[in-house]
Enzyme design. Structure first.
Site, PDB file in Angstrom:
ATOM      1  N   ASN A  10      10.733 -26.441  -3.904  1.00 17.97           N
ATOM      2  CA  ASN A  10      11.869 -26.220  -4.806  1.00 17.97           C
ATOM      3  C   ASN A  10      13.122 -26.731  -4.098  1.00 17.97           C
ATOM      4  O   ASN A  10      13.619 -26.077  -3.184  1.00 17.97           O
ATOM      5  CB  ASN A  10      11.983 -24.721  -5.122  1.00 17.97           C
ATOM      6  CG  ASN A  10      13.237 -24.399  -5.916  1.00 17.97           C
ATOM      7  OD1 ASN A  10      13.900 -25.296  -6.453  1.00 17.97           O
ATOM      8  ND2 ASN A  10      13.579 -23.117  -5.992  1.00 17.97           N
ATOM      9  N   LYS A  12      16.084 -27.076  -5.229  1.00 19.95           N
ATOM     10  CA  LYS A  12      17.349 -26.475  -5.694  1.00 19.95           C
ATOM     11  C   LYS A  12      18.377 -27.593  -5.937  1.00 19.95           C
ATOM     12  O   LYS A  12      18.004 -28.681  -6.342  1.00 19.95           O
ATOM     13  CB  LYS A  12      17.826 -25.409  -4.704  1.00 19.95           C
ATOM     14  CG  LYS A  12      16.687 -24.438  -4.374  1.00 19.95           C
ATOM     15  CD  LYS A  12      17.117 -23.209  -3.640  1.00 19.95           C
ATOM     16  CE  LYS A  12      15.866 -22.348  -3.390  1.00 19.95           C
ATOM     17  NZ  LYS A  12      16.169 -21.034  -2.867  1.00 19.95           N
ATOM     18  N   HIS A  97      13.272 -18.600 -12.005  1.00 20.25           N
ATOM     19  CA  HIS A  97      13.604 -18.448 -10.575  1.00 20.25           C
ATOM     20  C   HIS A  97      14.712 -17.398 -10.439  1.00 20.25           C
ATOM     21  O   HIS A  97      15.593 -17.302 -11.296  1.00 20.25           O
ATOM     22  CB  HIS A  97      14.055 -19.793  -9.991  1.00 20.25           C
ATOM     23  CG  HIS A  97      14.199 -19.731  -8.507  1.00 20.25           C
ATOM     24  ND1 HIS A  97      15.324 -19.224  -7.903  1.00 20.25           N
ATOM     25  CD2 HIS A  97      13.341 -20.066  -7.503  1.00 20.25           C
ATOM     26  CE1 HIS A  97      15.153 -19.267  -6.581  1.00 20.25           C
ATOM     27  NE2 HIS A  97      13.960 -19.782  -6.326  1.00 20.25           N
ATOM     28  N   GLU A  99      17.307 -17.325  -8.787  1.00 19.02           N
ATOM     29  CA  GLU A  99      18.684 -17.858  -8.865  1.00 19.02           C
ATOM     30  C   GLU A  99      19.087 -18.080 -10.318  1.00 19.02           C
ATOM     31  O   GLU A  99      20.257 -17.904 -10.684  1.00 19.02           O
ATOM     32  CB  GLU A  99      18.790 -19.138  -8.026  1.00 19.02           C
ATOM     33  CG  GLU A  99      18.867 -18.797  -6.533  1.00 19.02           C
ATOM     34  CD  GLU A  99      18.245 -19.817  -5.594  1.00 19.02           C
ATOM     35  OE1 GLU A  99      18.120 -20.993  -5.972  1.00 19.02           O
ATOM     36  OE2 GLU A  99      17.886 -19.421  -4.469  1.00 19.02           O
ATOM     37  N   GLU A 173       8.223 -14.077  -5.637  1.00 23.89           N
ATOM     38  CA  GLU A 173       9.262 -14.353  -4.641  1.00 23.89           C
ATOM     39  C   GLU A 173      10.175 -13.140  -4.507  1.00 23.89           C
ATOM     40  O   GLU A 173      11.086 -12.963  -5.322  1.00 23.89           O
ATOM     41  CB  GLU A 173      10.109 -15.549  -5.082  1.00 23.89           C
ATOM     42  CG  GLU A 173       9.340 -16.837  -5.206  1.00 23.89           C
ATOM     43  CD  GLU A 173      10.269 -18.042  -5.105  1.00 23.89           C
ATOM     44  OE1 GLU A 173      10.067 -18.865  -4.209  1.00 23.89           O
ATOM     45  OE2 GLU A 173      11.221 -18.130  -5.904  1.00 23.89           O
ATOM     46  N   GLY A 179      15.675 -17.618   1.215  1.00 25.96           N
ATOM     47  CA  GLY A 179      16.788 -18.227   1.943  1.00 25.96           C
ATOM     48  C   GLY A 179      17.383 -17.338   3.015  1.00 25.96           C
ATOM     49  O   GLY A 179      18.457 -17.619   3.543  1.00 25.96           O
ATOM     50  N   SER A 219      11.341 -17.848   2.292  1.00 22.76           N
ATOM     51  CA  SER A 219      11.419 -18.181   3.717  1.00 22.76           C
ATOM     52  C   SER A 219      10.085 -18.626   4.323  1.00 22.76           C
ATOM     53  O   SER A 219       9.806 -18.344   5.488  1.00 22.76           O
ATOM     54  CB  SER A 219      12.006 -17.008   4.511  1.00 22.76           C
ATOM     55  OG  SER A 219      13.348 -16.771   4.125  1.00 22.76           O
TER      56      SER A 219
HETATM   57  P1  PGA Z   1      13.316 -20.444   0.620  1.00 19.33           P
HETATM   58  O1  PGA Z   1      13.401 -20.528  -0.991  1.00 19.33           O
HETATM   59  O2  PGA Z   1      11.954 -20.982   1.006  1.00 19.33           O
HETATM   60  O3  PGA Z   1      14.443 -21.289   1.113  1.00 19.33           O
HETATM   61  O4  PGA Z   1      13.442 -19.003   0.978  1.00 19.33           O
HETATM   62  C1  PGA Z   1      12.300 -20.232  -1.797  1.00 19.33           C
HETATM   63  C2  PGA Z   1      12.678 -20.350  -3.251  1.00 19.33           C
HETATM   64  O5  PGA Z   1      13.803 -19.984  -3.615  1.00 19.33           O
HETATM   65  O6  PGA Z   1      11.872 -20.808  -4.083  1.00 19.33           O
END
Ligand code: PGA
Length: 257
Positions: A10, A12, A97, A99, A173, A179, A219
């Protein structure tokens, strides 16, 4: 039959079309021996560049947008058409997601329409769920997962995924792990994934639950992935930060089997 394993990146809001092409060239030079299906979710405006770079590289990589709207056209300024994403070569669509849910206020009901629109268009939805830290700390993880699944999958009937060769993929997730560098332990993730599968069995049936791939995200890095992928209910990863670096992404592809 063993479930299909996936590594999905992903990206982003990262990378330009030129950077997309550079990434694919660098990944190809590493010659990763992927043991899983590989998906990249770039910003939607990079879909054509990614499609072109992947075709040229001959690498077996699928892709799709990080979001879709539930209509294909009309007066919906700023939205992404599922059918146009499909026309651009997409096979998957990321939906729900955290976000999108937390920054852009997407509701469970909106996610449900998007999941249905993806399936109707011939895109496989990678439907994201997961609790925030406060919910985990107040023992609400399972009730949040249950609500997000029941509501988000409310418009998907057993028939659609039983008889029409369509499928859904779930990405669990935990928001507190995204993140933050704070990855869920293999045991925490496995417990949640097992519960997701139990829910899928209740919502659909045990056959669908058994064959549905459930990815972990939050992460994930090459050095913490093996403990996670060895869990019986973890079928791969949705990867943010580490998917932006060809070497890390290649290492994750090789380690996911
Ligand atoms: P990350 O993000 O691996 O940077 O924690 C995962 C995601 O948001 O899909």
């Amino acid at each position: 039959m063993p479930r299909i394993k996936y590594c999905a990146g992903n990206w982003k809001l990262n990378k330009s079309p030129a950077e997309t092409k550079k990434f694919i060239a660098e990944l190809r030079a590493l010659k990763p021996k992927a043991k899983c299906e590989v998906i990249i979710f770039p910003p939607a405006y990079n879909l054509p560049a990614l499609n072109e770079a992947i075709s040229e590289s001959l690498m077996p990589i699928s892709f799709g947008p990080q979001n879709i709207y539930f209509k294909n056209d009309g007066a919906f300024t700023g939205e992404i058409s599922p059918s146009v994403a499909k026309e651009m070569g997409s096979q998957y669509a990321l939906i729900g997601h955290s976000e999108r849910r937390l920054i852009f206020s997407e509701t469970d009901d909106l996610c449900a329409k998007k999941v249905k629109a993806a399936l109707d268009t011939g895109l496989t939805p990678v439907f994201c769920i997961g609790e925030i830290l406060e919910e985990r700390e107040s023992n609400q993880t399972n009730s949040i997962i249950e609500r997000q699944l029941r509501k988000g999958l409310a418009l998907v009937t057993e028939d659609i995924i039983n008889f029409f060769d369509k499928k859904i993929i779930i990405a669990y997730e935990p928001v507190w792990a995204i993140g933050t560098g704070r990855v869920a332990t293999p045991e925490q993730a496995e417990e949640a994934h097992k519960f997701v599968r139990q829910m899928l069995s209740e919502i659909f049936n045990s056959k669908i639950a058994e064959r549905t791939s459930i990815l972990y995200g939050g992460s994930v890095k090459p050095d913490n992935s093996s403990g996670l992928i060895n869990q019986p209910n973890i079928d791969g990863f949705l990867i943010g930060g580490a998917s932006l670096k060809p070497a890390d992404f290649a290492a994750l592809l090789e380690g996911t089997y």
